[in-house]
Scaffold this active site. Structure first.
Site, PDB file in Angstrom:
ATOM      1  N   GLU C  60       0.815  -1.225   0.000  1.00  0.00           N
ATOM      2  CA  GLU C  60       0.000   0.000   0.000  1.00  0.00           C
ATOM      3  C   GLU C  60       0.839   1.261   0.000  1.00  0.00           C
ATOM      4  OE1 GLU C  60      -0.754  -2.714   1.657  1.00  0.00           O
ATOM      5  OE2 GLU C  60      -2.846  -3.150   1.174  1.00  0.00           O
ATOM      6  N   HIS C 129      -9.663  -4.989  11.503  1.00  0.00           N
ATOM      7  CA  HIS C 129     -10.338  -4.774  10.211  1.00  0.00           C
ATOM      8  C   HIS C 129     -11.614  -3.952  10.313  1.00  0.00           C
ATOM      9  CE1 HIS C 129      -7.590  -7.856   8.841  1.00  0.00           C
ATOM     10  NE2 HIS C 129      -8.040  -7.764   7.610  1.00  0.00           N
TER      11      HIS C 129
HETATM   12  C1  LIG Z   1      -1.629  -4.492   4.504  1.00  0.00           C
HETATM   13  C2  LIG Z   1      -2.729  -5.369   4.021  1.00  0.00           C
HETATM   14  N1  LIG Z   1      -3.156  -5.257   2.742  1.00  0.00           N
HETATM   15  C3  LIG Z   1      -4.144  -6.045   2.266  1.00  0.00           C
HETATM   16  C4  LIG Z   1      -4.747  -6.990   3.070  1.00  0.00           C
HETATM   17  C5  LIG Z   1      -5.881  -7.889   2.530  1.00  0.00           C
HETATM   18  N2  LIG Z   1      -5.390  -9.274   2.398  1.00  0.00           N
HETATM   19  C6  LIG Z   1      -5.553 -10.168   3.395  1.00  0.00           C
HETATM   20  S1  LIG Z   1      -4.806 -11.633   3.044  1.00  0.00           S
HETATM   21  C7  LIG Z   1      -4.292 -11.092   1.530  1.00  0.00           C
HETATM   22  C8  LIG Z   1      -3.515 -12.014   0.647  1.00  0.00           C
HETATM   23  C9  LIG Z   1      -2.270 -12.509   1.315  1.00  0.00           C
HETATM   24  O1  LIG Z   1      -1.666 -13.509   0.530  1.00  0.00           O
HETATM   25  P1  LIG Z   1      -0.410 -14.299   1.062  1.00  0.00           P
HETATM   26  O2  LIG Z   1       0.515 -13.342   1.775  1.00  0.00           O
HETATM   27  O3  LIG Z   1       0.184 -15.064  -0.055  1.00  0.00           O
HETATM   28  O4  LIG Z   1      -0.952 -15.271   2.189  1.00  0.00           O
HETATM   29  P2  LIG Z   1      -2.022 -16.447   1.977  1.00  0.00           P
HETATM   30  O5  LIG Z   1      -3.380 -15.818   2.128  1.00  0.00           O
HETATM   31  O6  LIG Z   1      -1.793 -17.014   0.606  1.00  0.00           O
HETATM   32  O7  LIG Z   1      -1.749 -17.433   3.059  1.00  0.00           O
HETATM   33  C10 LIG Z   1      -4.690  -9.772   1.322  1.00  0.00           C
HETATM   34  C11 LIG Z   1      -4.412  -8.983   0.092  1.00  0.00           C
HETATM   35  C12 LIG Z   1      -4.286  -7.067   4.413  1.00  0.00           C
HETATM   36  N3  LIG Z   1      -4.851  -7.931   5.282  1.00  0.00           N
HETATM   37  N4  LIG Z   1      -3.283  -6.277   4.847  1.00  0.00           N
END
Ligand SMILES: Cc1ncc(C[n+]2csc(CCOP(=O)(O)OP(=O)(O)O)c2C)c(N)n1
Ligand SMILES: Cc1ncc(C[n+]2csc(CCOP(=O)(O)OP(=O)(O)O)c2C)c(N)n1
Ligand SMILES: [Mg+2]
Ligand SMILES: [Mg+2]
Lengths: 327, 335, 327, 335
Positions: C60, C129
């Protein structure tokens, strides 16, 4: 009592608490070898060594988070930001972690950490280095906020903050560091959070202020005295918890209130105090609550414009007169 | 090149290996079943909010936590149910938390994304991507400060390696030689975003060199290999107080969360990957080792434990309003 | 007029402005191939292609900064955060860059950018959240803040925001996305920022609200009606600029005001509105200004506690009664 | 290993080289003298706030900007006076800004740390370490979006490479192949912090591999070499739209800012480093090339320009309050 500077009062607080409790450590940029960007931690590296006085690279999000994690498992970190402006890159660590972990963990983990730094305007440091950041943080439950104006309060409140089991944010000011005052040298001296101080008694109007602006408010009160107006000045000292009772008692006497502080007018601590007064002392008020804040613009570099933008004694005095319908 | 599974260099005799595999299989199954029950309860509206299932990735948390002493710490993401159980937490406290009950590990205040357990040194699941990585480094900092010899394992997805929190935590952990292992669970998707749109390189551990940090990278097929590979990093952290960046290539069989239809991947891809499910792979090996009856016994135990956990969650009471202020501040409430 | 959902109204605004001006692009996590985490941008990747609908990795601070830089040299970015909570890691880009560059450059560079995302509580998404982030951003000069409650306003205000030469932050809500309403399909339809809307006329008391709570306030007004209390409901729509005149006109009629919104009680938009009313309509007030906000605690996960913590119609109705000394 | 200066492989005939050197020497001298006058004015209280001098590092900005077309962009830190002049801004608008005068490049509102000039595509000096790096990537993003063929140069110190903004900007610039050159001016100190306490590795460019980004690294001794090395990266950005991470090892001769006593380094170290001052090195080469009179002429011109700039700054008017609201918002003011 010995007379010491605000800067040394903070240092005494940290040294005494580090002597008393080896779980306490200081981490931040230039706090060690450089002796502190503003010399608050001067000599502490020599005294406590590099394991307890830790120079950090420029990674506020990183070392703020390190402080939070260390606090969760029982250490008591003091995290110094070079200025509060730079906490903006660590904002998420304070908003989403420090203030939330106790609640998210159902009370299993606490975060006994202190974040401290100089705050608000200095002299011509420009738009990115002049933020009054307490207005962002005071909004957040789970945090405690102190903003001492006097050396003795700085020491007593910081010692209490270090002993507190919750995250406490301490707002200092570059322009306060060399202010002198009598400061107790008793190592058991502490000051409870959430107690305001009537730094000047008066019957005609109440001026509520914190941090550097307390001194400006006292100047305003002295100026008003010459005009036969007797203003009471309240130094909040702590913004969360907020000692509204002391404010209300004063307003019940003066029936007029002026809230003065650095920071933009929209919302923040000033609006909160005005709102609480009107809600809790509605029938006591003989005039609208006045507010004196930084103008609603980014801080200009030019010296004259900067002075125009930040609160001055004259502006506070005029607000008091407005509240007395004397202008 | 990624190292592939090679049982001969695991340094454990076959039967010893089988014994470990039995224990690991049980834990993986416990997690799998717990997640399946959570999904069911979510569909029934008994669990709310976000629910991120760990199904498919069980071998990572189980193999990793097997390398730890009871006093070692773990820190994870919102996808934290498997980690919680692998670290020793009972499924019933996890399920009760998902149900929002006061008997949950976080008293029903934290929820699915925020599982904590002081007793088992589970320092939490966190919802801000990257936000927990500096925090985990701080836990390791405390161990070094106190010389308590503990190790911290920090888990995160491959979607977290582009964010500042990851970078700052790695930079500081390497500079200060903190006893931590950063475990990147690369399940190839960050929500609907495939690897190719997350990073310009495929190898996460290339970043380790820039921090001056040790690294390791492997495909997760065999839970016992996960244990041995992460075990090396844990030993490095404990003995030399050196951090390691590990990339464990894995795959999630469910959507990102319950609300994700998963249109970004084909059913064929999913089916293909399910064939190399480490859980089933372990079961097959145990069957071929003629441990059929022990498996039946074990699976029946797991079923019973899960049934009891669900009943416990269903029947537990909800938290009361008196918890709100008390959990916000330690000591008197501040306003 | 066609009846469309809030979500589609936002999408129409973006599509129409992107059709009209090729400098406009949309960037954020999952806005493209995934069709938007909350489906606001559904179909836009197909329509505009990957150069104008850009899926960003989780960074972000990085892509908010990319938006600011692109805006400085003449593009008109729409930056979508998956939710406003995640803007906390990009806080510095908005505070120190987006809101300051015009002033720091002596007016040479402007930052025509829109940041938009769902805000405040959803359903049981927990402490990290559920932040009502507008209270942090409304404090900052250089920014404009909109928080529409109705589909037509969402479209009209977002279109104006995209055409504005200043940074505009748009606060939406997951719980508003499926709200339906009549929305003009005229591509020239826009709505000026800074105009509140009296969504329900009344003579006994004024309820000031924004975003989702406008609907809760309308429920409260309906409940009060049964008790013979005729409440006026004002939808601010835009928080900065703030249409205080419409609020004051209403208070001059009702002499009673209740400010209701999501977000913690200390400071923020609610305190600012209360302060302005008491300052600018002091003599009109027959009772203290009441405030109804989220409780001063992190958001609990448990469904019942969550509902207890966020503002409800009953709480707003009771506040109105207090202001009428009817409780 | 760091490549060292090698004039033979610069691909420019000696006299061509000499001609460039004359022009570069003039610019470096202009910057040096402007900084010296700023220091004097600061001591006299005519300049306030922070003042970060570029003395010692002039060859970086001058060599780098020499590789750019007039329409290319530069973005820098608070240590931005040299960059502003190297990009073509007149010393008088820089000095007037430092004096807080309305004739300054930012109308006296920005100050020393925030020099901007739309005409010369100087997109600003920024005060938050790392905060301007994503912004610079955004400028490059716009060039790619518009296909305008422009290149963006982003400058920052080695103290900035541990912070999230650097990491996220590099990650996105590499993923999206943005036409940008990241120039890390490694002057060995971040305020009072030496390299060894900033990073676990000495080589900043090791990080480039983790982003899948091109890299280059060299000691700044010869301004013409700076031009050729950074020129390669600029060509890569313009032709292939590929970012590059460059580490230019340099040294500052003054304190971090005027308020810095500089106790963290010995006078001996400082004196030693001054011996390889690229400015003096250039002058010596020009003298030995028997260009003595041209030098005298040039130095006299520079003196005159600086004198006029100081007079301009001294005599200019201050900005008035009417600028405050007008500079906060474009169009009608919002409250
Ligand atoms: C700073 C931030 N940006 C966006 C999000 C929304 N979000 C939650 S999980 C996620 C994807 C994360 O993917 P990854 O790091 O590969 O972990 P996985 O879910 O695959 O275990 C996103 C974009 C968040 N929680 N925090
Ligand atoms: C986020 C942030 N943290 C701290 C500071 C205070 N600060 C200003 S310059 C500086 C040192 C930067 O050193 P380096 O990046 O090497 O650049 P140099 O000054 O050597 O050119 C620090 C710590 C800041 N401006 N921003
Ligand atoms: Mg993933
Ligand atoms: Mg440096």
């Amino acid at each position: 009592m010995p007379s010491v500077r605000y800067r040394e009062a903070l240092r005494q607080a940290m040294i005494e608490e580090m002597d008393r409790d080896e779980r306490v450590f200081l981490m931040g940029e230039e706090v060690g070898h450089y002796q502190g960007a503003y010399k608050v931690s001067e000599g502490m590296l020599d005294r406590f060594g590099p394991t307890r006085v830790i120079d950090a690279p420029i990674a506020e999000n990183g070392f703020a988070g390190i402080g939070v994690g260390a606090a969760m498992v029982g250490l008591r970190p003091i995290i110094e930001f070079m200025t509060w402006n730079f906490s903006a890159v660590a904002f998420d660590q304070i908003l989403s972690n420090a203030s939330k972990i106790r609640q998210m963990s159902g009370g299993q983990f606490t975060v006994p950490i202190v974040f401290r730094a100089p705050n608000a305007s200095a002299a011509q440091v420009g738009a990115q280095h002049s933020h009054a950041m307490e207005h962002f943080y005071a909004h957040i439950p789970g945090l405690k906020i102190i903003a001492p104006a006097m050396p003795a309060d700085a020491k007593g409140l910081l010692k209490t903050a270090i002993r507190d089991d919750n995250p406490v944010l301490c707002f200092e000011a570059e322009t306060l560091y060399s202010v002198k005052g009598e400061v107790p040298d008793d190592p058991d001296y502490t000051l409870p959070l959430g107690l305001a101080n009537v730094v000047r008694g008066g019957k005609d109007a109440t001026i509520v202020a914190w941090s550097r602006i307390v001194h400006v408010a006292l100047d305003a009160a002295r100026a008003l005295e010459k005009e036969g107006i007797d203003a009471e000045v309240i130094d909040l000292r702590s913004l969360r918890p907020l000692d509204i009772d002391t404010v209300l008692a004063s307003v019940a006497k003066t029936h007029r209130a002026v809230v003065a502080g650095e920071g933009w007018p929209y919302g923040g601590v000033g609006a909160e105090i005005a709102d609480r007064i009107q809600r809790l002392a509605f029938d006591e008020l003989d005039a609208p609550i006045e507010r004196v804040q930084t103008m609603d613009v980014p801080m200009p570099y030019n010296a004259k414009l900067e002075q125009l933008v930040i609160p001055q004694a004259m502006g506070i005095a005029n607000a008091v007169k407005r509240s007395l319908y004397r202008s | 090149m990624l190292a592939t599974t090679n049982q001969t260099n695991l340094g454990s005799a076959p039967d010893a290996r089988t014994e470990r595999l039995v224990a690991f299989y049980r834990q993986m199954l416990l997690i799998r079943r717990c997640e399946e029950e959570s999904a069911r309860a979510y569909a029934q509206g008994k669990i709310g909010g976000f629910l991120h299932l760990y199904i498919g990735q069980e071998a990572v948390a189980v193999g990793a936590c097997a390398t730890l002493e009871p006093d070692d710490y773990v820190v994870g993401t919102y996808r934290d149910h498997g980690l919680a159980i692998a670290k020793g937490m009972a499924p019933k406290t996890v399920l009760a938390e998902l149900y929002g009950k006061v008997t949950g590990c976080s008293q029903g205040l934290g929820g699915s994304m925020h599982l904590f357990d002081a007793e088992h040194h589970m320092l939490g699941g966190y919802g801000i991507v990257g936000g927990h990585i500096p925090l985990a480094a701080g836990v390791a900092f405390a161990s070094k400060y106190r010389k308590d010899g503990r190790v911290t394992l920090c888990f995160f997805g491959e979607g977290a390696v582009s964010i500042g929190g990851f970078h700052e935590a790695c930079s500081l952990a390497a500079l200060w030689k903190l006893p931590i292992v950063f475990v990147c669970e690369n399940n190839e998707y960050s929500m609907g975003t495939p690897l190719s749109r997350t990073m310009a390189v495929e190898d996460v551990t290339l970043k380790a060199d820039g921090y001056g940090m040790a690294k390791d990278r492997f495909f997760v097929r065999d839970v016992v290999e996960v244990e041995s590979r992460i075990g090396e990093a844990v030993a490095r952290a404990r003995k030399d107080s050196e951090p390691t960046l590990i990339e464990a290539r894995t795959y999630r069989f469910r959507g990102h969360s319950m609300s994700d239809p998963g249109k970004y991947r084909t059913p064929a891809e999913l089916e293909e990957r399910k064939k190399s499910d480490p859980l089933m792979r372990a079961r097959a090996e145990l069957e071929s080792a003629a441990l059929g009856d022990r498996l039946e016994q074990l699976e029946a135990d797991v079923e019973r434990e899960i049934e009891e956990a669900v009943r416990f969650a269903e029947e537990s009471a909800e938290p009361g309003p008196e918890l709100l202020e008390a959990s916000t501040y330690a000591g008197p409430f501040a306003r």
